[in-house]
Design an enzyme around this catalytic site. Structure first.
Site, PDB file in Angstrom:
ATOM      1  N   ALA A   1       0.818  -1.149   0.155  1.00  0.00           N
ATOM      2  CA  ALA A   1       0.001   0.123  -0.020  1.00  0.00           C
ATOM      3  C   ALA A   1       0.866   1.176   0.040  1.00  0.00           C
ATOM      4  CB  ALA A   1      -0.960   0.117   1.364  1.00  0.00           C
ATOM      5  N   SER A   2       0.924   2.160  -1.007  1.00  0.00           N
ATOM      6  CA  SER A   2       1.815   3.228  -1.105  1.00  0.00           C
ATOM      7  C   SER A   2       1.563   4.168   0.130  1.00  0.00           C
ATOM      8  CB  SER A   2       1.301   3.961  -2.583  1.00  0.00           C
ATOM      9  OG  SER A   2       1.567   2.914  -3.470  1.00  0.00           O
TER      10      SER A   2
END
Length: 398
Positions: free
Chosen positions: A70-71
């Site tokens: 997840a960025s």
């Protein structure tokens, strides 16, 4: 007695923190305040779900980077601002990840369409499951190599990649509408920039780029890595069109030759970004690479004062090397650090002077950003410095 913050409170606090550092379009802000990131990170502590940091969702054993994550939320928001998706748009996302970014896109396009792809079956299933749980069943999730795109729903008004891309495949050109926008973490000469591009016929033209870092897409092998010592604690990252004599370079670094240093006229403050030096150098010089020094290399003082040990720009030529350094001088209390270059090898001092010239050129216009024009490799490029790749030709101009 203090109460534990709710998910809504933590989410709004995170967005407030992002807004304190950068402006966001109102629709992106609203989407960030609406979509519950914690739903897309099951098993993650609620507080960590709303911290401005990346979260790994699938490891990649034996490799330095995870397979999927997840960025960082602030980077997600920045890229959505670059994309400028509108209500009713047809959007393609390359790299489904947790599904969180696709949910944000669904909020932005309203009654439009969002298709997200991922090559990994576990990741695609995770995205499908979390999107359903969060109420975004209308997002289409496809398990597929992202380099192929999704022709069945083309043409797209917007395409966004959430994985590092070294070259732009022809399939994406074919599937992006003329006048459409493509936002991607583009990799060249060892750096990664989130570049916003608009298609004008056979050209993609940038109107902004931001420093970022992403897991590279699977299936592109244009970047090379070479160890510069037996312990593999010094590594060089370069592009396939660059001719690097790594054996000679390894010998140069191991030889009992003193390093030579050339200082620039540029000073910086403790929080001041100098990544524009790297960007400007790539717009003029084909010798730019990335030098990586591990913590072990720094402890052994194999190189000295690199600006950022894990990712320092360097010039390489004919078995010689010069890399960007920073030295504390305290002559100017507002800008106590001075940039320069440290050199090794017979042509090292020449390379150091060239690198200093790039530093000083950046110093004359620190906030300047080049225009990037991308054309298919079989067509003519714009006037400017060109980086050639198998499928595209990149031209940078200041």
């Amino acid at each position: 007695m203090s109460q534990t913050p709710t998910a809504d409170q933590l989410r709004n606090r995170l967005v407030d923190d992002i807004l304190s550092e950068r402006d966001l379009p109102s629709d992106v802000e609203q989407a960030m305040r609406t979509v519950p990131r914690d739903t897309f990170l099951p098993g993650i502590d609620l507080k960590n779900a709303y911290t401005d940091q990346a979260v790994t969702i699938k490891d990649n054993p034996g490799q330095p980077l995870p397979l999927s994550c997840a960025s960082v939320p602030s980077v997600v928001a920045m890229m959505l601002g670059q994309l400028a998706a509108r209500p009713g748009d047809n959007v393609l996302e390359i790299g489904a990840g947790t599904g969180y970014n696709a949910a944000l896109l669904a909020e932005l396009v309203g009654g439009g369409r969002v298709t997200t792809l991922d090559i990994d079956s576990d990741v695609a299933l995770h995205a499908r499951t979390t999107l359903n749980t969060a109420g975004y069943e209308r997002v289409t999730v496809i398990e597929r190599n992202g380099l192929l795109g999704a022709h069945e729903h083309a043409p797209y008004d917007r395409i966004i990649a959430t994985v590092g891309v070294w070259d732009i495949p022809a399939t994406w050109w074919d599937q992006l509408a003329d006048g459409g926008r493509l936002v991607l973490p583009l990799r060249w000469r060892g750096q990664t920039r989130s570049v916003a591009l608009t298609r004008h016929g056979h050209q993609l033209v940038s109107d902004g780029m931001e420093l970022c870092g992403f897991v590279p897409i699977i299936g592109q092998n244009g970047e090379k890595t070479a160890s510069l010592n037996a312990a593999e604690t010094l590594r060089l990252h370069y592009d396939q069109d660059q001719t690097i004599d790594t054996d000679t370079l390894t010998h140069t670094l191991q030889a009992d030759n003193p390093a030579r240093e050339v200082l620039s006229a540029q000073r910086i403050g403790g929080e001041e970004s100098f990544d524009g030096v790297w960007l400007r150098a790539t717009a003029h010089d084909d010798r730019v690479c990335r030098l990586e020094a591990t913590p072990e290399a720094m402890e052994q003082a194999l190189i000295r004062r690199p600006t950022t040990p894990a990712r320092t720009p360097a010039l390489i030529d004919d078995g010689s090397l010069a890399y960007l350094t920073v030295t504390r001088e305290d002559a100017d209390p507002q800008r106590p650090f001075r940039l320069g270059a440290t050199a090794y090898g017979p042509r090292g001092e020449e390379l150091a002077r060239d690198l200093v010239a790039h530093i000083d050129a950046w110093g004359a216009a620190r906030l300047a950003v080049p225009r990037l024009t991308i054309t298919p490799s079989n067509t003519g490029g714009a006037l400017g410095h060109t980086v050639n790749k198998p499928e595209t030709r990149m031209t940078l101009t200041y």
